[in-house]
Structures are given as structure tokens and as C-alpha cells.
Design a protein around this motif. Structure first.
Motif, PDB file in Angstrom:
ATOM      1  N   ILE A  11      13.521  50.674  72.506  1.00 14.65           N
ATOM      2  CA  ILE A  11      13.986  51.304  71.262  1.00 14.65           C
ATOM      3  C   ILE A  11      13.910  52.827  71.372  1.00 14.65           C
ATOM      4  N   TYR A  12      12.842  53.321  71.940  1.00 13.77           N
ATOM      5  CA  TYR A  12      12.687  54.768  72.118  1.00 13.77           C
ATOM      6  C   TYR A  12      13.793  55.321  73.008  1.00 13.77           C
ATOM      7  N   LYS A  13      14.078  54.661  74.126  1.00 14.65           N
ATOM      8  CA  LYS A  13      15.124  55.115  75.039  1.00 14.65           C
ATOM      9  C   LYS A  13      16.486  55.127  74.349  1.00 14.65           C
ATOM     10  N   LYS A  14      16.797  54.086  73.603  1.00  8.79           N
ATOM     11  CA  LYS A  14      18.075  54.014  72.885  1.00  8.79           C
ATOM     12  C   LYS A  14      18.174  55.120  71.840  1.00  8.79           C
ATOM     13  N   TYR A  15      17.085  55.377  71.127  1.00  6.75           N
ATOM     14  CA  TYR A  15      17.077  56.411  70.103  1.00  6.75           C
ATOM     15  C   TYR A  15      17.287  57.790  70.718  1.00  6.75           C
TER      16      TYR A  15
END
Length: 112
Positions: free
Chosen positions: A14-18
Motif C-alpha cells: 500500500i505504501y509503495k502504491k501510494y
């Protein structure tokens, strides 16, 4: 114990996508500022498909070709998945580049 590992992986994804989403929102303004799109995939990968106007500098030759980049303009880095572009960003920052942005997959730039 395994639930924490799975939860950690999910949070990381989720962090990478954000962070990729945040950078992609900046692309239009970076391009208006004269941003250079640098594709760090291999030459063979690049010839199979690329973002028009991007420059192919494979990651393994970036150190020797770093003088081809204009440090006064934004640098937008891409590759196939985001791994090599993350390494390229780290390398450029250690070499004194400040306005470096990793967009991850080159295909994400096709809409710009």
C-alpha cells in the motif's frame, strides 16, 4: 506471528502504491519544467516498448552516462516494475541530483 508478516507485506505494498500515485500526480508539472524521462531498462526491453521522448540509459551504465543528465531539470525515472528505477534514483541522489522522481513502471507514463 505469520499474521504480522502478512500485515507488514500488505502495508508495504500500500505504501509503495501510494508513493507511486503521488509521483504520478506530479508528472505533468515536472514535464512542463523540462523534466527528462530516463528509462533504466535494458536496451532490448526499451526497444520492445517505451514512452515517446524517454531516454534509455540502462541501470548498469548509468554511472558512466550520468553526465548526459541535466541536473537543473527534473529527472523522471522508470523501468519495468520500479525496482531498478528505485536503485537509479538512489544512485543519482548520491551523485548530487536533487529533483529525482521514481514513477515505477514505464507504462504508467503512457497517459501523459
Amino acid at each position: 506471528m505469520i499474521i504480522y508478516l502478512i500485515l507488514g507485506i500488505i502495508i508495504f505494498i500500500i505504501y509503495k502504491k501510494y508513493t507511486q500515485y503521488k509521483v504520478l500526480k506530479l508528472v505533468p508539472s515536472l514535464l512542463e519544467e523540462g523534466g527528462q524521462i530516463i528509462d533504466v531498462r535494458t536496451k532490448a526491453e526499451f526497444t520492445q516498448g517505451n514512452k515517446k521522448g524517454s531516454i534509455n540509459i540502462p541501470l548498469d551504465s548509468l554511472k558512466t552516462r550520468i553526465n548526459e543528465l541535466d541536473n537543473s531539470k527534473p529527472i523522471i525515472i522508470c523501468c519495468a516494475s520500479g525496482s531498478r528505477s528505485a536503485l537509479a534514483k538512489r544512485l543519482l541522489i548520491t551523485k548530487g541530483f536533487e529533483n529525482v522522481h521514481n514513477v515505477g513502471m514505464w507504462k504508467s507514463l503512457l497517459k501523459f
